[in-house]
Motif scaffolding. Structure first.
Motif, short mmCIF file in Angstrom:
data_model
loop_
_atom_site.label_atom_id
_atom_site.label_comp_id
_atom_site.label_asym_id
_atom_site.label_seq_id
_atom_site.Cartn_x
_atom_site.Cartn_y
_atom_site.Cartn_z
N LYS A 45 -2.26 -11.43 1.37
CA LYS A 45 -2.01 -10.17 0.67
C LYS A 45 -3.29 -9.65 0.02
N ASP A 46 -4.13 -10.56 -0.41
CA ASP A 46 -5.34 -10.12 -1.12
C ASP A 46 -6.31 -9.39 -0.21
N LEU A 47 -6.11 -9.50 1.09
CA LEU A 47 -7.03 -8.82 2.00
C LEU A 47 -6.59 -7.37 2.27
N THR A 48 -5.41 -7.01 1.74
CA THR A 48 -4.89 -5.67 2.03
C THR A 48 -5.93 -4.59 1.74
N GLY A 49 -6.54 -4.73 0.57
CA GLY A 49 -7.54 -3.73 0.18
C GLY A 49 -8.63 -3.59 1.23
N SER A 50 -9.13 -4.72 1.74
CA SER A 50 -10.21 -4.67 2.74
C SER A 50 -9.75 -3.96 3.99
N PHE A 51 -8.54 -4.29 4.44
CA PHE A 51 -8.06 -3.65 5.67
C PHE A 51 -7.91 -2.14 5.46
N VAL A 52 -7.40 -1.77 4.29
CA VAL A 52 -7.24 -0.34 4.01
C VAL A 52 -8.62 0.34 4.03
N THR A 53 -9.60 -0.30 3.41
CA THR A 53 -10.93 0.28 3.38
C THR A 53 -11.49 0.45 4.79
N ILE A 54 -11.32 -0.58 5.59
CA ILE A 54 -11.84 -0.49 6.96
C ILE A 54 -11.18 0.68 7.69
N LEU A 55 -9.86 0.78 7.56
CA LEU A 55 -9.14 1.86 8.25
C LEU A 55 -9.64 3.22 7.76
N LYS A 56 -9.87 3.30 6.45
CA LYS A 56 -10.38 4.57 5.90
C LYS A 56 -11.72 4.92 6.51
N GLN A 75 6.70 -4.00 -2.27
CA GLN A 75 6.43 -2.66 -2.76
C GLN A 75 5.00 -2.48 -3.23
N SER A 76 4.50 -3.46 -3.98
CA SER A 76 3.17 -3.25 -4.57
C SER A 76 2.11 -3.22 -3.48
N THR A 77 2.23 -4.06 -2.45
CA THR A 77 1.26 -4.02 -1.37
C THR A 77 1.41 -2.71 -0.59
N SER A 78 2.65 -2.29 -0.40
CA SER A 78 2.88 -1.06 0.35
C SER A 78 2.21 0.11 -0.35
N GLU A 79 2.27 0.11 -1.67
CA GLU A 79 1.70 1.25 -2.40
C GLU A 79 0.22 1.42 -2.11
N LEU A 80 -0.46 0.29 -1.84
CA LEU A 80 -1.89 0.37 -1.57
C LEU A 80 -2.19 1.15 -0.29
N MET A 81 -1.22 1.20 0.61
CA MET A 81 -1.53 1.76 1.92
C MET A 81 -0.92 3.12 2.18
N TYR A 82 -0.12 3.62 1.25
CA TYR A 82 0.50 4.92 1.48
C TYR A 82 -0.53 5.99 1.82
N GLU A 83 -1.61 5.99 1.06
CA GLU A 83 -2.59 7.05 1.21
C GLU A 83 -3.21 7.03 2.61
N VAL A 84 -3.61 5.82 3.05
CA VAL A 84 -4.30 5.73 4.33
C VAL A 84 -3.33 6.00 5.49
N LEU A 85 -2.09 5.63 5.32
CA LEU A 85 -1.11 5.92 6.36
C LEU A 85 -0.89 7.43 6.48
N ASP A 86 -0.84 8.04 5.32
CA ASP A 86 -0.68 9.48 5.30
C ASP A 86 -1.84 10.15 6.05
N GLU A 87 -3.02 9.64 5.77
CA GLU A 87 -4.21 10.22 6.41
C GLU A 87 -4.16 10.00 7.92
N SER A 88 -3.72 8.81 8.31
CA SER A 88 -3.61 8.51 9.74
C SER A 88 -2.67 9.48 10.42
N LEU A 89 -1.53 9.73 9.79
CA LEU A 89 -0.55 10.64 10.38
C LEU A 89 -1.15 12.04 10.48
N ARG A 90 -1.92 12.37 9.51
CA ARG A 90 -2.49 13.72 9.46
C ARG A 90 -3.60 13.90 10.50
N ARG A 91 -4.40 12.86 10.62
CA ARG A 91 -5.58 12.98 11.49
C ARG A 91 -5.20 13.06 12.96
N ALA A 92 -4.14 12.36 13.31
CA ALA A 92 -3.82 12.26 14.73
C ALA A 92 -3.14 13.55 15.17
#
Lengths: 1123, 156
Positions: free
Chosen positions: A234-245, A282-299
């Motif tokens: 779980k602690d790597l979530t931030g890194s994965f989100v950053t990479i995706l961003k 929930q708490s991990t999910s909250e970290l990724m809402y933003e990047v998922l939103d961006e993914s949906l938007r970009r594609a």
């Protein structure tokens, strides 16, 4: 791809001239390929490749072949293998090439190795040193090649040898090496996770590598690790989100773009990892809402690759903890898929919907018209996926329409996997949502007749259990049973020959159990219908047993019919049937006994099959206390034999009898303790090893009794619960659906589709209160199963039931079904009251053999030749002596004429038909040819031969069923028989059925025996090969045999006699020793070493098959004795 | 990915890469069954196929079918793009690739595939990097063979 220019084979000549520099083709390969393209038939190709392979064989074994030539040869060998021909003799040379060749040859050698050899191939061990050497090479290309091969095929046991070197490569300056090393470690992780546990830190370093390729490769490992234990990462979530961003922001080099989308593979990998991490968190999910939103938007771009990302994104949004805004966007995305004119996208849209409707059934509603269209799509794949989707949205209101659609599809489908998969779902739906009894029974009839014998065993079992256990209301239960009885009587009155066995079994059980409920039905009619089934040749012997059990249960009063039936069956070939007929006779004459054995209407959930045999515990513990060794299953004994050879490092353990007697004798009455001790006797050896901790292993043992007495069974009460509904569904979602809900007025041609839609999607609409699947508004399931003490699988009936437990429970239920409601106490006595055949079904094969032998004694005069024995009903025996016509062999099909064959012997005959047989010896099988001759002047119709033999396998059969047989003509049918395990003699039984007048079927039984000798074939080997093979074989037998001394050279005479009798191959005779080889059909070889020892022949046999030497020896003895 | 097959419209196998260990018999059976099923499908049908417990993704390029087997949870569309990227790589390497290039240089086609996919997973998705790796290896071969006349390729 449009920019790939299509060149056809007509361009072939031109291509040869244009071949230059980069695309050099070796002469021979080009020739080979060219001549193959010129060939017209498969046969020619086979010949050509055969020649090619023998040329290759010659070349590889020649010492003058250079490495360079070897490289060409290897390419040719790869080509031959690709065409499907065996070039396994080159495998070792591929390894040599990788080992000894220069870079040029090594590359081909490694390629050949990775193509030829599987992970487990033993030759791979020889590659380990080469790989080690190349991993340490200074030449980058060589290191790359070694890593490539390691990441594809590498022996699991040798991983420790290369692991340190591969690990080192993770810090290599070249990114390509680091990348390959990461993938090699990924491979190691997949095949042996324990061995790479210690390098997790290094994976982390790979994840933060500056090269995007290396980083992307490390994600494969992380995806795997996170799939197994999401919580540890779980602690790597931030890194994965950053990479995706960063990827989305275009921070990667342009090289990684694919059709101007930045690193799509990387994006998809990251989205998958994120959805695993955010699932139910929930708490991990909250970290990724933003990047998922961006993914949906970009594609946004309209290209396959963006849809691939979108699809993954939608899945992620619906997997993680939900967020209203994202869900809404994802739902809109699914719309784009479903409405797309591109069929691939439509398919994925359906797939996404199938996934999503579990959370929100209303989404299906928006797309109802598309779904209806897809339902009638010409593409099988689309149709199937649509049905899958409909399955998910089924409720009590639309079940009839959906099930109808599924059954329609299944009727036209001929793919086994699909049928098995979908028919189970139909049964599940029918059970869950059936609107009324007649529909339910009708649907189940369809399930049984379509699914046939492909059905998973738990479908009929669940159905019968449901009928038998019933619900709370007895009245309703009886009504359902009545419907079933009525329906089955109608079915049985029609054509029954096409019905699958499993359906017949279900019907006969139900009729046997519940036919009495129907007052208006004539019992005689039921008995007649069931008896009719017994006469059908398509009915298997297992089904016959079911039918007879049913007949046993139909109440008294029809003694005359029953006695007739018992009489006619008492001469049956099948011992089980004979036994049952006996039981039938006894029970029908003794109503008191019958009442006791088969109490009518007894609640059968009282029956509990004690599979642990705990009633023997007292006996076992007494025996143990008296010093008997604890029972060990055979495999365990075997293991321990192996272990005994090693040093025992375990400390002294308690001896078992002490602990056992202390625990089992304290309270005999407690079932818990009893079953514990029975568990002990089953696994005693394991326990004794662990006895140091002296805890009882209660796993798998049902706790029926606690300290306070009987424990009520709570967990078994599993009413069919649906998926927990998406209660989390936000309100805005509902509003969105409402907005879309008003649909345009249906045009006239769409009217029926609209109608279908309204029937399909009823119950999902917003207008009705039932908006979500499986909410409490749904009517309660019609059939609620009663809780059962030993029900191992919950009745919610998802197809993902653990197959182990269900198969276990189903076996239990079948057993108890067969004997309806046998009293539980002492099943042994109730069987033994039938004094005729005390042995039950298990003794089947044995007693059958015995019978045949008895018959043989009775008919010794009829032994005609070979080992064939004729068993005929004695009544006609005198009138029609067997007439063996030798000219029958002329009737053999042309392709069989040249095979060596035995004499023709008569099998059986009656006034109209006579049967003879002949054995033909083919290399891979024994052909049993049966000649069926019509002795009359009229046409005989519907001739069918049925042959059964438990020990043999029938590889193929031809001509066993004929519509008509002309007067005075002979027809030939043949069976190819295989013997996997040797037996001295195997007996065959069979029947031939025919009709002289329409509606009047005669059956003529026959039987015979075959000996192992019929299945022995010569094994042609050279003396050298014999020597090698001899050393590799493990099972040997020695015996002295009689030596034939009547001629000049005793050894030669004896061997020739054996050769003639048994089709052996005499390899060589050197002085007083002879070597002989044979095999069991094309299977296990057996080598015989014979030496003249005085007046005897010392025979030494070896074979990889443990039993084969004994049988061959037996036949040798017989052959010499007869000589 | 479980395996990748390339076959012609006539059903002739042109390339096979197995990422799961299977016996030769099974491989042959699977190949036969799949080639039949895929060839029987009409061009307007979708590129996916549920087959046993796997999902088959296939695409036709000119006379050649590219066919991959993936697991159920894998992404079908990205698999199609993997096929496409492989075709792009072949195209770039051979210069407007056709079936004959792959027949006569099948070992080259394998080398390229091994640089692109390793053990069933995408190894390097950058077209430039894959081709660079292949070219380096090729170049080394050329040098190596020109250095020692003994190893010179026999030109037809």
């Amino acid at each position: 791809m449009s920019d790939v220019v299509e060149k056809t084979l007509t361009a072939l000549p031109g291509l040869f001239e244009s071949q230059t520099g980069a695309a050099k083709i070796t002469n021979r390969l080009r020739q080979l390929i060219k001549s193959i393209t010129e060939l017209t038939s498969k046969h020619e190709e086979e010949n050509l490749i055969k020649r090619e392979l023998s040329a290759i064989k010659e070349q590889v074994s020649s010492p003058n072949t250079t490495m360079k030539q070897m490289r060409e040869i290897m390419v040719r060998a790869m080509y031959c293998e690709m065409l499907g021909y065996d070039a396994s003799f080159t495998y070792i040379h591929a390894i040599k090439l990788a080992q000894q060749g220069g870079v040029l040859e090594k590359r081909v050698g490694y390629l050949a190795v990775s193509l030829f050899l599987n992970e487990g191939h033993e030759l791979l061990l020889l590659l380990v040193n080469t790989v080690l050497k190349d991993l340490q090479s200074t030449n980058l290309i060589e290191v790359c090649m070694a890593l490539t091969v390691v990441a594809q095929v590498f022996p699991k046991d040798m991983i420790p040898a290369v692991l340190p070197l591969v690990e080192d490569k993770l810090s290599h300056p070249k990114e390509i090496i680091r990348r390959k090393a990461v993938l090699a470690l990924y491979k190691f992780y997949l095949i042996a996770p324990n061995q790479v546990q210690h390098i997790h830190a290094k994976f982390c370093k790979a994840l933060s590598d500056k090269d995007p390729g290396v980083m992307a490769s490390s994600l494969h490992i992380y995806l795997q690790l996170i799939r197994e234990s999401p919580d540890s990462y779980k602690d790597l979530t931030g890194s994965f989100v950053t990479i995706l961003k960063q990827v989305l922001g275009g921070k990667l080099p342009v090289d990684f773009n694919y059709h101007s989308v930045p690193a799509p593979w990387l994006q998809i990998q990251l989205l998958r990892i994120l959805s695993l991490l955010g699932k139910e968190d929930q708490s991990t999910s909250e970290l990724m809402y933003e990047v998922l939103d961006e993914s949906l938007r970009r594609a946004e771009m309209n290209h396959n690759i963006t849809y691939a990302i979108l699809y993954e994104c939608v899945k992620a949004v619906y997997t993680i903890h939900p967020k209203a805004e994202l869900l809404e966007k994802a739902a809109r995305c699914i719309g784009n898929f479903v409405l797309s004119p591109k069929i691939n996208l439509k398919y994925l849209g359906l797939k996404a919907l199938t996934y999503v409707v579990q959370h929100d059934a209303k989404l299906a509603l928006q797309h109802q018209m598309t779904i209806i269209e897809c339902l009638d799509h010409s593409d099988f794949t689309i149709k199937r996926e649509t049905l899958e989707l409909l399955f998910r949205i089924t409720n009590a209101q639309n079940v009839t329409v959906i099930v109808e659609k599924m059954l329609d599809f299944l009727r036209s489908c001929n793919d086994e996997h699909t049928i098995i998969h979908l028919i189970g779902k139909v049964a599940e739906l029918a059970e869950k949502f059936a609107p009324d009894n007649s529909w339910f029974i009708q649907t189940m009839n369809d399930v049984f007749s379509i699914g046939g014998d492909l059905l998973q065993q738990d479908v009929p079992n669940n159905f019968l259990r449901l009928l038998a256990e019933g619900s709370e209301s007895k009245e309703e239960d009886d009504q359902l049973r009545l419907y079933a009885v009525e329906s089955y009587l109608t079915v049985l009155k029609g054509h029954t020959s096409h019905l699958p066995q499993c359906f017949l079994q279900v019907m006969s059980w139900v009729l046997g159990e519940y036919a009495h409920l129907q007052e208006s039905v004539d019992r005689r009619e039921v008995i007649r219908l069931l008896t009719q089934l017994l006469d059908q040749r398509s009915v298997s012997s297992e089904t016959r047993v079911w039918i007879l059990s049913a007949l046993t249960k139909i109440p008294e009063g029809q003694t005359d019919l029953i006695l007739d039936l018992a009489e006619s069956l008492s001469s049956s070939q099948d011992t089980v049937l004979r036994q049952q007929a006996q039981e039938l006779r006894h029970l029908s004459q003794d109503s008191q006994l019958r009442e006791w054995v088969l109490p009518r209407g007894a609640p059968w959930d009282g029956i509990e099959v004690d599979s642990s045999l705990s009633f023997l515990d007292g006996f076992v513990s007494e025996a143990l206390a008296a010093g008997a060794a604890p029972y060990k299953p055979p495999h365990q004994r075997q293991e321990e034999l192996c272990e005994d050879r090693a040093l025992n490092l375990e400390p002294y353990s308690f001896s078992l009898p002490v602990s056992l007697s202390s625990c089992s004798i304290t309270d005999r009455q407690s079932p818990t303790l009893l079953s514990v001790s029975s568990g002990l006797s089953g696994n005693s050896a394991e326990l004794s090893q662990k006895a140091g901790s002296s805890t009882l292993i209660l796993e798998g043992v049902k706790r029926v009794w606690g300290k306070d007495g009987y424990l009520p069974q709570k967990e078994a009460t599993a009413p069919p619960v649906d998926e927990p509904s998406a209660a989390v569904q936000p309100a805005s979602q509902q509003e969105a659906a409402e907005r879309i809900e008003p649909r345009p007025e249906p045009s006239t041609q769409n009217q029926d589709k609209q109608q279908l839609a309204s029937s399909l999607f009823v119950g999902l609409g917003v207008g009705s209160s039932v908006s979500l699947l499986g909410k409490s508004e749904a009517p309660p399931p019609r059939f609620r199963k009663k809780p059962r003490p030993h029900e191992s699988s919950s009745s919610s009936g998802t197809s993902k039931r653990s197959s182990d437990s269900s198969s276990h429970s189903s076996r239990n239920t079948t057993d108890s079904f067969l004997y309806g409601s046998f009293p539980e106490e002492e099943p042994a006595t109730s069987i033994s009251t039938f004094d005729h055949t005390p042995k039950s079904t298990t003794a089947n094969g044995l007693s059958q053999n015995k019978d045949t032998k008895e018959d043989r004694h009775a008919n010794t005069s009829q032994i005609l030749g070979g080992d064939m024995v004729i068993v005929r009903p004695s009544t006609i025996q005198d009138k029609h002596p067997p007439s063996v016509s030798s000219d029958l062999t002329a009737l053999l099909p042309a392709d069989l004429k040249d095979l060596p064959h035995s004499d023709v012997i008569s099998l059986t005959s009656d006034p109209s038909l006579s049967l003879s047989s002949c054995r033909l010896f083919r290399d891979e099988a024994l052909l049993l040819v049966i000649f069926i001759s019509n002795c009359t002047e009229t046409v005989i119709k519907d001739v069918a031969v049925q042959l059964t033999c438990e020990e043999l396998k029938t590889a193929s059969l031809r001509g066993n069923v004929m519509d008509c047989l002309e007067a005075r003509s002979t027809s030939v049918c043949h069976y190819a028989l295989l013997m996997d395990d040797p037996h001295t003699n195997v007996s065959l039984t069979g029947t031939v059925s025919y009709q002289t007048q329409p509606g009047h079927t005669n059956t003529l039984p026959f039987s015979g025996t075959l000996s192992t000798a019929d299945f022995i074939r010569p094994l042609v080997v050279t003396t050298e090969e014999y020597g090698k093979l001899w050393l590799s074989l493990s099972h040997d037998v020695k015996q002295n045999l009689k030596l034939l001394t009547d001629a000049g050279d005793p050894l030669r005479t004896t061997l020739n006699a054996l050769k003639d009798a048994l089709q052996l191959h005499v390899v060589d005779i050197i002085g007083s020793e002879g070597i002989v080889a044979c095999r069991l059909l094309s299977g296990a070889p057996c080598l015989l070493h014979c030496r003249v020892n005085g007046a005897a022949l010392a025979m030494w046999l070896r074979s990889p098959h443990p039993a084969l030497p004994d049988f061959i020896l037996y036949h040798c003895q017989r052959a010499l004795a007869h000589h | 990915m479980q395996f990748m097959l390339l076959f012609s419209r006539q059903g002739k196998l042109r390339l096979q890469k197995w990422y799961v260990p299977l016996s030769d018999k099974e491989k042959k059976k699977i190949t036969r069954e799949l080639v039949q099923t895929v060839l029987a499908r009409k061009p307007k049908m979708c590129s996916f196929l549920e087959w046993r417990d796997l999902k088959i993704v296939y695409k036709r390029y000119a006379s050649l079918y590219f066919c991959c087997a993936i697991e159920d949870q894998d992404n079908e569309l990205i698999t199609l793009e993997i096929i496409h990227r492989y075709v792009e790589l072949l195209d770039k390497y051979f210069g407007s690739v056709c079936e004959l290039d792959i027949i006569f240089n099948f070992e080259k086609a394998y080398f390229i595939l091994d640089e692109f996919l390793l053990g069933g997973e995408a190894q390097e998705t950058s077209k430039k990097n894959v081709l660079k790796a292949i070219e380096q290896a090729d170049l080394l071969q050329e040098n190596f063979s020109s250095q020692s006349p003994h190893n010179c390729l026999s030109t037809p």
